[in-house]
Enzyme design. Structure first.
Site, mmCIF file in Angstrom:
data_model
loop_
_atom_site.group_PDB
_atom_site.id
_atom_site.type_symbol
_atom_site.label_atom_id
_atom_site.label_comp_id
_atom_site.label_asym_id
_atom_site.label_seq_id
_atom_site.Cartn_x
_atom_site.Cartn_y
_atom_site.Cartn_z
ATOM 1 C CG HIS A 14 42.919 34.697 42.628
ATOM 2 N ND1 HIS A 14 43.886 35.590 42.256
ATOM 3 C CD2 HIS A 14 43.089 33.608 41.841
ATOM 4 C CE1 HIS A 14 44.617 35.069 41.273
ATOM 5 N NE2 HIS A 14 44.150 33.866 41.005
ATOM 6 C CE1 TYR A 15 41.436 40.435 48.305
ATOM 7 C CE2 TYR A 15 41.956 39.175 50.269
ATOM 8 C CZ TYR A 15 42.090 40.331 49.507
ATOM 9 O OH TYR A 15 42.880 41.345 49.959
ATOM 10 C CB THR A 16 36.202 38.963 44.258
ATOM 11 O OG1 THR A 16 35.525 39.069 45.517
ATOM 12 C CG2 THR A 16 35.811 37.655 43.579
ATOM 13 C CD GLU B 117 39.494 36.243 41.406
ATOM 14 O OE1 GLU B 117 39.275 36.635 42.579
ATOM 15 O OE2 GLU B 117 40.390 36.718 40.677
ATOM 16 C CG HIS C 238 47.003 36.455 43.171
ATOM 17 N ND1 HIS C 238 46.190 37.480 42.773
ATOM 18 C CD2 HIS C 238 48.010 36.404 42.267
ATOM 19 C CE1 HIS C 238 46.682 38.025 41.661
ATOM 20 N NE2 HIS C 238 47.786 37.397 41.342
ATOM 21 C CG ASP D 100 44.362 37.684 46.052
ATOM 22 O OD1 ASP D 100 45.454 38.231 45.826
ATOM 23 O OD2 ASP D 100 43.686 37.125 45.155
HETATM 24 ZN ZN LIG Z 1 44.132 37.485 43.128
#
Ligand SMILES: [Zn+2]
Length: 214
Positions: free
Chosen positions: A5-7, A70, A112, A122
């Site tokens: 993911h990215y935040t 993340e 994600h 993301d």
């Molecule tokens: Zn995510």
């Protein structure tokens, strides 16, 4: 599965606060800052709430079958930018360790947006999947070279996307879910073009991925 993911928040602190806030009902096993610092938030054997409503290869309980990482990045909403080398190196090392502890097949190392194409973007098109694959993490078939076959039609594309893992109804029509799956595929496997449009190169890459999976 290993889900990246990215935040998608302005700062790392903001993201960490949210990931530690019980009211937010989101969590992940690890957070990696842009400087390469790794914070463990949830033990690997425990469930974290990072995937939400999602699906991969027909499986929908993604949180119960995955480790979530993340990566600090403002995301598409707040100034999406490249993932710095130090952050990628830290991810590399962390992922390698996880893969020694858990039997995650390469095609189950995904983003994600791969598991939730209708909702999520993301880690996005700036994420360097080939770099991970060169280190033996994840799935990246050889896209170079010619493919003699003629580009597959829509029905074949839909079954190939589903075979790769995407939620993609076999409708024979360019419906919302199909366009979302095409776009998610592009973000991961054809980052030069992220528009949900089935051009020949996107078709070719979908076919190569499906074939590589067998
Ligand atoms: Zn995510």
């Amino acid at each position: 599965m290993l889900i990246l993911h990215y935040t998608g928040m302005r700062t790392a602190e903001e993201a960490l606060d949210r990931l530690c806030d019980p009211a937010a009902k989101v969590s992940a096993h690890y957070l990696i800052d842009e400087d390469g610092g790794v914070i463990r938030l949830v033990a690997e054997e425990k469930r974290a709430w990072h995937a939400g409503i999602s699906s991969w290869r027909g499986r929908t309980d993604i949180n119960g079958a995955s480790i979530g990482i993340e990566l600090v990045n403002p995301g598409h909403e707040f100034g999406y930018r490249r993932f710095p080398e130090r952050q990628m190196a830290a991810l590399n090392e962390l992922a390698r360790g996880i893969l020694t502890r858990h039997p995650v097949p390469p095609r189950h190392v995904i983003g994600h947006s791969d598991v939730a194409p209708l909702r999520k973007q993301d880690p996005g098109e700036l994420f360097d999947w080939p770099r991970l694959a060169r280190a033996g993490i994840g799935f990246w078939p050889d896209f170079t070279g010619e493919t003699a076959d003629k580009p597959p039609g829509l029905c074949e594309i839909q079954s190939s996307l589903a075979a790769i893992g995407y939620f993609c109804p076999q409708s024979g029509a360019q419906d919302t879910a199909t366009i979302a799956a095409i776009l998610a595929f592009q973000r991961h496997f054809r980052p030069e073009r992220c528009d949900g449009v089935l051009d020949n190169e996107t078709r070719r890459r979908i076919a190569i991925c499906a074939r590589a999976i067998g």
